[in-house]
Structures are given as C-alpha cells and as structure tokens.
Design an enzyme around this catalytic site. Structure first.
Site, mmCIF file in Angstrom:
data_model
loop_
_atom_site.group_PDB
_atom_site.id
_atom_site.type_symbol
_atom_site.label_atom_id
_atom_site.label_comp_id
_atom_site.label_asym_id
_atom_site.label_seq_id
_atom_site.Cartn_x
_atom_site.Cartn_y
_atom_site.Cartn_z
ATOM 1 N N THR A 284 -0.506 -0.238 -4.706
ATOM 2 C CA THR A 284 -1.480 0.573 -4.831
ATOM 3 C C THR A 284 -0.886 1.771 -5.641
ATOM 4 O OG1 THR A 284 -1.267 1.668 -3.017
ATOM 5 C CG2 THR A 284 -2.862 0.140 -2.874
ATOM 6 N N ASP B 166 0.929 -1.275 -0.119
ATOM 7 C CA ASP B 166 0.064 0.019 -0.083
ATOM 8 C C ASP B 166 0.786 1.160 -0.032
ATOM 9 O OD1 ASP B 166 -2.159 1.797 -0.074
ATOM 10 O OD2 ASP B 166 -3.110 0.824 1.859
ATOM 11 N N ALA B 167 1.212 1.563 -1.251
ATOM 12 C CA ALA B 167 2.230 2.610 -1.365
ATOM 13 C C ALA B 167 1.748 4.049 -2.355
ATOM 14 C CB ALA B 167 3.375 2.016 -2.361
ATOM 15 N N LYS B 168 0.668 3.904 -2.731
ATOM 16 C CA LYS B 168 0.033 5.000 -3.513
ATOM 17 C C LYS B 168 0.988 5.874 -4.185
ATOM 18 C CE LYS B 168 -4.078 4.717 -0.449
ATOM 19 N NZ LYS B 168 -3.669 3.690 0.246
ATOM 20 N N ARG B 169 1.749 5.001 -5.001
ATOM 21 C CA ARG B 169 2.630 5.692 -5.835
ATOM 22 C C ARG B 169 2.000 6.229 -7.335
ATOM 23 N NH1 ARG B 169 5.106 4.964 -1.437
ATOM 24 N NH2 ARG B 169 7.146 4.493 -1.276
#
Lengths: 273, 273
Positions: B121, B94-97
């Site tokens: 993510t 879960d990194a939202k890169r």
C-alpha cells in the site's frame, strides 16, 4: 527536546543543519564493506565527523528497512550511538507514516517508545486520526508533510480547492486549527526547491519549525530558504543527505563529509546573525 | 501474481477475503505469551486456520515495527511461512509508504526484493515519483490509497477542487492516465465505510481491483460494497483484521477465527454467484 532547547542548540552551534542518514550500502566506500556492519561503521564515522556542525540527524527508514530486520537493528544501533555520545542531538525518523487511528498509535509507539526518536515525519492524506496519535508525547514532535521537494509534489499538493486554497495550505490550516498542532509539537516539511512558497506558508504558520529538505543533491538554495522561511527563533532545520554522505568515496570520506558540512554550517552562521 | 491468477483463486475458493495480520502482542491469547515468539505462533495458527477461507493476507507493518528489529524478523518469518505453505496466497504489505523517487525506490526494493510481498500500500500525497518506483515489477502490485475507511479521510480526500473533482477522484484519474497504473499493476484502497462512493469510483476505474478495509470492527457493510464495487472479474479484495484475529481470546482462538472467516467467506460466496 523542547523548542527552547532546540533553538538554544542552534544559537550555540551557529547551525540549523540536519544531516540525513540515507545510508545506501551500494554507495558507501568499498573499504568498509568487509567489516561486521558496514552501514553502522559508515554512520558512526559520519556522525563523529559532523556532530559539532549540525543540530539534528535524520535517518531515512527506507534505507534501513531495505536490509530487513538486520537493517532495523542497524537503525536502532545508530540512534543509540547518537543518544549516548551526542545527547543534545535532535533525531528525526524520516518515515512518512500515517494510517487509521489504531495503526498510527502503533507507529507512534514504535518511534517514540520502542525507539527513542524526537520526531517522526507523517503524511497527511488520511487526515486527523492518522496524525493526532503522534501528538501529545511530551517533547516529541510530528513533522507533517506540507509541500515536499520532489517533482511529483505539484500533482496533488498544489491542487486548488473551490475556496481558493491549495491542498498544502489546507494541510497547514487544518493541522493548526483542528488537530492541536502548535509550535511546540508540530513542524512541517517544506522543500527547499519550493522556496518561493515560503513567504505564504509563514503567513499561515509563522512560529512552527520547518524541516527543509532539498538543498544539496536536489538543488534548492539555502539563501532563498532563509530569506523567505526564517523567523525570530530561526524556525528552520535544513537537511542535507547525499551531498554530505557521499562527498567522497575514498578512505577519507568522513573528512570530506565534515568539510561539506562545515561549508553549509558556515553559510548558515551568516544567516543567523 | 497476475490478475488472472488472483481471479481464478477467488473463483476456486469462492472467497475474496483478505485476513489482515494486525497482530498486537497486547491482544493475543495469554497462553501464547510464554513461547519463543508469541506473535509468530499466533500468526501461524491464524494462517493455518483460515488459509482455505481467504485469498490474501495483509500484515500491517506498524504492528511488527512496534517490536523493533525483532518484529521485522517476525514479519519476514510470517511471510516466509505463508509462501512455503500456501503458495497461492496473495500477500500485501500494508505499509502506506511514499517518499521522493530515490527513497520510494528503496521501499520498493524492500517489499518486492528483500521481502517477497505481492503488493504494497502506497500513499499518494507526494505525487508521481513517490509512486511510480513501485510500478514495473512484473506481477507485483501497487495498492494506492484513494478513499480510506477512517474518520479523518474526509479532511483532505473529499476536498473539492476548482474543476469540480474531489481529491480522491483526482488520485484515481492521475494514477490511471499519467503514471502507467493499469488493472494489471495497480489496485486502490477504498474503505467499506464509504461504500456509497463506489459507484462513482467504478466510473473512473472500472477494471482495477479494490482493496476494501473497514468491514468488521470498522462497521462497513459487505453487501453494500459488493453492490456498488464488484465488477465482471470480482474486482474486490475485502479485508477483515480485528474481527477475525480477536474473535476469541481463549485457547481455541484459532477455531473462533476460522468460524468468523468462514462466516465472511460464505457471505462472499453468495455475491460471487
């Protein structure tokens, strides 16, 4: 660093150049590869060669994370090196973070407390509570993505909403009016490849600094950026990464990087008069 | 992991639970703090206690980065532990890169090559070239933010464009039609706190898996999520982090976490029949 300090560095150095430290192990000169930490050696050489030509460095997190925890160690070492040797430097974590409130709070802790960055780039998609935890650290900055320099930026950022406002304009407006973003704690990413939009952007946020990527390898024009984006206190931090870092792949890479940085700085000096 | 493998794990375990490893050193039981690596010890205990109740783990990068390079080492060790001991587990970063093409390529390399995640993510704000580098790794997944669970999600994701489409709907449509996102390589984040929107979302992407945060601490309802979001192959991975991890702060924290996970799993089993 305060806005006044940043502006005074710009005037003193006649430069608003930020050198992007997108250091890719696959692109650095061969002769460094045998050393203890080639990426750090490369960064150190680039920093020493360019520090009098620029006012900021911007390590791109992706390039450090790609080497796992060792890469993060290299990043911390790089930030420490800049802080110790060039204390007037503005250091930006190009991380494009943004998550639910309690997670963004952890990211803010990472970049402003665990590491010693002045600023961090943040993506706005998740809205208020994903951005506001980064605001409120004294003399630290959020650099919010508004209109980016890449091809895909038009996919969503240009989306026209039913009130006639484009998405990136809404990001500027909401962050200014509702999140406590002001010229002393918030900057915006606006790509040099979209310089024609800068005049309109300046109507919404006349006083904030803009972090402008996209000159150099991405093809944006510095003249255009200055024409439409500069304000009474410069208001611009213009980034160049690949064009400086990889100007030359021989043993004289640092001198070549310096020559490239000087070229940009000299052009900038002309616009600052 | 392929979609078929994921679905068969769900059927076999009667669970579509993902345990979010948002491990905060400030919240883990006191008695662990004296050990060599408290966060890893905590993760290991949680994983061993919950592995038969869930089909996925989702470490949240922010919580590891906050401890700098040592935190990244703990993350790598955690992923390695899951891979070695529970090889059927789906592991989500879960990194939202999301960044310009050449940078997103580096992030993809980090999560899929340097580390061994099944999925990451990704935030859509920067458009096509920020997302597509994550697509095309065989049996690896992009989990694209669509409609998130947090308060700020309405700021931009609900923005109505001039063609009557909301921004999150445009993200679903464009990623499906123009980026090569399909049910075998792309999932979407849709928050449980917005469960009433799920029926409409299923009209746009009927077959993709959804990663659903927001039950537990954030207050979303599992019943609602299943009612509106489930499809013929389950199509849901529902995450719970804090409600499981911090169910108890005594020496029996792992048993308490297990009891909490079993409670969710048992409710899920009912919806899978």
């Amino acid at each position: 660093m305060t806005r006044e300090e940043l502006y005074s560095n710009i005037i003193r150095k006649k430069s608003f150049l930020c050198v992007g430290l997108d250091t890719d192990i696959k692109k650095i000169p061969q002769h460094l590869l045998g050393g203890e930490n080639p990426v750090f050696s490369f960064n150190k050489a680039i920093i020493d060669a360019t520090a009098d030509t620029c006012i900021a460095y911007k390590p791109n997190l992706a390039f450090y994370e790609a080497d796992g925890w060792k890469g993060m160690q290299t990043l911390e070492r790089t930030v420490g090196y800049i802080r110790s040797n060039y204390p007037d430097m503005f250091i930006i974590a190009d991380a494009k973070r943004g998550d639910i409130g309690n997670t963004s709070k952890m990211y803010a802790r990472t970049f402003f407390e665990q590491m010693d960055f002045d600023a961090v780039t943040v993506a706005p998609y998740m809205g208020s509570d994903s951005v506001t935890p980064f605001i409120g650290y004294p003399d630290r900055w959020v650099v919010l993505l508004a209109l980016t320099s890449n091809k895909g930026s038009a996919d969503f950022q240009d989306t026209l909403s039913d009130n006639g406002e484009k998405l990136y304009q809404k990001v500027l407006r909401i962050s200014r009016d509702e999140w406590g973003g002001n010229p002393d704690n918030m900057m915006y990413v606006v790509g040099a490849t979209r310089a024609d939009m800068l005049a309109g952007i300046r109507q919404i946020i006349p006083d904030n600094f803009l972090l402008v990527p996209g000159i150099g390898a991405q093809g944006g024009s510095l003249a255009e950026v200055c024409k439409y984006g500069m304000n009474g206190h410069c208001g611009l931090i213009v980034n160049s990464s690949r064009a400086i870092l990889y100007a030359d792949s021989s043993e004289s890479f640092a001198e070549a990087a310096r020559a490239e940085a000087i070229k940009v700085r000299d052009e900038m000096a002309g616009y600052l008069i």
